[in-house]
Design an enzyme around this catalytic site. Structure first.
Site, PDB file in Angstrom:
ATOM      1  N   SER A  79       8.452  14.511 -28.665  1.00  0.00           N
ATOM      2  CA  SER A  79       7.887  15.863 -28.791  1.00  0.00           C
ATOM      3  C   SER A  79       7.483  16.504 -27.477  1.00  0.00           C
ATOM      4  O   SER A  79       7.125  17.692 -27.466  1.00  0.00           O
ATOM      5  CB  SER A  79       6.698  15.846 -29.744  1.00  0.00           C
ATOM      6  OG  SER A  79       7.151  15.753 -31.077  1.00  0.00           O
ATOM      7  N   ALA A 115      13.869   0.679 -42.133  1.00  0.00           N
ATOM      8  CA  ALA A 115      15.173   0.026 -42.296  1.00  0.00           C
ATOM      9  C   ALA A 115      16.279   1.068 -42.395  1.00  0.00           C
ATOM     10  O   ALA A 115      17.362   0.905 -41.814  1.00  0.00           O
ATOM     11  CB  ALA A 115      15.168  -0.870 -43.538  1.00  0.00           C
ATOM     12  N   TYR A 135       1.068  19.753 -38.315  1.00  0.00           N
ATOM     13  CA  TYR A 135       2.135  19.487 -37.348  1.00  0.00           C
ATOM     14  C   TYR A 135       3.491  19.534 -38.043  1.00  0.00           C
ATOM     15  O   TYR A 135       3.691  18.911 -39.075  1.00  0.00           O
ATOM     16  CB  TYR A 135       1.933  18.111 -36.716  1.00  0.00           C
ATOM     17  CG  TYR A 135       2.723  17.922 -35.449  1.00  0.00           C
ATOM     18  CD1 TYR A 135       2.224  18.342 -34.225  1.00  0.00           C
ATOM     19  CD2 TYR A 135       3.975  17.317 -35.474  1.00  0.00           C
ATOM     20  CE1 TYR A 135       2.937  18.168 -33.053  1.00  0.00           C
ATOM     21  CE2 TYR A 135       4.696  17.138 -34.306  1.00  0.00           C
ATOM     22  CZ  TYR A 135       4.173  17.564 -33.107  1.00  0.00           C
ATOM     23  OH  TYR A 135       4.891  17.393 -31.949  1.00  0.00           O
ATOM     24  N   ASN A 159       7.628  19.548 -37.274  1.00  0.00           N
ATOM     25  CA  ASN A 159       8.871  19.513 -36.510  1.00  0.00           C
ATOM     26  C   ASN A 159       9.903  20.488 -37.058  1.00  0.00           C
ATOM     27  O   ASN A 159      10.762  20.973 -36.314  1.00  0.00           O
ATOM     28  CB  ASN A 159       9.433  18.091 -36.509  1.00  0.00           C
ATOM     29  CG  ASN A 159       8.623  17.166 -35.633  1.00  0.00           C
ATOM     30  OD1 ASN A 159       8.447  17.395 -34.443  1.00  0.00           O
ATOM     31  ND2 ASN A 159       8.095  16.103 -36.231  1.00  0.00           N
ATOM     32  N   GLY A 219       4.530  12.759 -26.924  1.00  0.00           N
ATOM     33  CA  GLY A 219       5.736  12.683 -27.729  1.00  0.00           C
ATOM     34  C   GLY A 219       6.090  11.261 -28.105  1.00  0.00           C
ATOM     35  O   GLY A 219       5.763  10.313 -27.385  1.00  0.00           O
TER      36      GLY A 219
END
Length: 324
Positions: free
Chosen positions: A54, A110, A144, A146, A270
């Site tokens: 980030s 995974a 937050y 993205n 980040g």
């Protein structure tokens, strides 16, 4: 003092750490830990490449403000068909859109490891997030997100007529001479330390990773020197008009702010699978500290908090920040 900080990160669980502190013309570097998990491995190279995660966001924000700083309160629908004309560029820049954060769906490590060579298109990540319930009305809270930075990358593409990566290169990398900065690197250039994810109790090397799932929110690969050079140019008004930089500093438009006894500092943290980056700078860009830690996890859990970097940024030992 920087050596002590680097070793604190290793003691807290980092595999390897590199850091660079700059004060004016003086640059101090430090390395601790191992370049790979193997016992007896060498320390990481302070000139090595790492994933910013980030810390990419200030680069994206700078591109938006270069072109659209007078339009940040316009609805995003002016450029993109997102179906909600209440959401503005400012909301995306400040994590106040209320949109679902698409990376919250990456909890299965995974699956992350198995899919690490998958190439993603930004719209393929954004569309499902737009269909999810909103956390709050635009501007009514902060969460937050993205998803918002992927949308900002798409706005940049619409306005510039070229890909986000091409615009980063043309408007930031080339003008600033950031020869160690890359977008979209699946394999890190040499030298570099290795990052890992722990799956079923076993660390898996995830240094090679298609970062397209992070896009304009977290895809950049760089070096300590280049990251410091970018922030120095940003804070010295080499990239933005003064009014745009003032708004960025005051309003959290893609730039974090922390208060210290020596005045405010600006930067970002980040993370990208197996990598953690920290980059913080004085208001005039004359004091700078950037650090990269490789880990065996997807989060920064257990690593020293950002506040523990700030004494070293200002030239004091990390121990000065310990609270009684």
């Amino acid at each position: 003092m920087l050596d002590a900080l680097a070793h604190r990160f290793v003691a807290a669980g980092a595999v390897g750490v590199i850091a660079a502190r700059r004060h004016g013309a003086t640059v101090e570097t430090a390395a601790a830990g191992r370049v790979v998990l193997s016992e007896g491995a060498a320390s990481p190279d302070v000139n090595g490449y790492f994933r910013l995660g980030s810390v990419t966001k200030p680069y994206t924000a700078a591109l938006v403000l270069q072109r659209l700083h007078r339009e940040i309160d316009r609805p995003v629908t002016r450029w993109l068909p997102i179906g909600d004309d209440r959401i503005t560029l400012r909301h995306l820049l400040t994590h106040r859109s209320g949109l679902h954060n698409y990376t919250d769906d990456f909890g299965d490590l995974a699956a992350v490891v198995a899919g690490r060579h998958t190439a993603w298109n930004a719209w393929d990540l954004v569309r499902p997030a737009l269909d999810r319930p909103r956390h709050f009305a635009p501007g009514a809270g902060r969460s937050y997100c993205n998803t918002g930075y992927l949308l900002l990358g798409l706005v940049i593409e619409r306005v510039s007529g070229r890909s986000w990566a091409e615009e980063v290169t043309a408007s930031l990398v080339e003008p600033l001479g950031l020869t160690g900065t890359h977008t979209g690197a699946v394999r890190l250039p040499a030298p570099h330390a290795h990052g890992y994810l722990t799956v079923d109790g076993r660390p898996v090397d995830v240094t090679d990773f298609d970062p397209s799932q992070a896009g304009a929110a977290g895809v950049v690969v760089s070096t300590l020197a280049d990251v410091n050079r970018f922030f120095r140019a940003l804070l010295a008004e080499d990239l933005l008009p003064p009014a745009a930089l003032d708004a960025m500093r005051a309003g959290g438009l893609g730039l974090g702010r922390l208060e210290t006894p020596d005045g405010p500092v600006y930067g970002y943290n980040g993370g990208f699978f197996g990598f953690q980056a920290r980059s913080w700078h004085s208001a005039d860009g004359e004091r700078q500290l950037t650090l990269s830690a490789t880990t065996t996890t997807a989060s920064a859990g257990g690593l020293p908090p950002t506040e523990d970097l700030l004494p070293a940024l200002h030239g004091r030992r990390p121990a000065d920040s310990r609270r009684g």
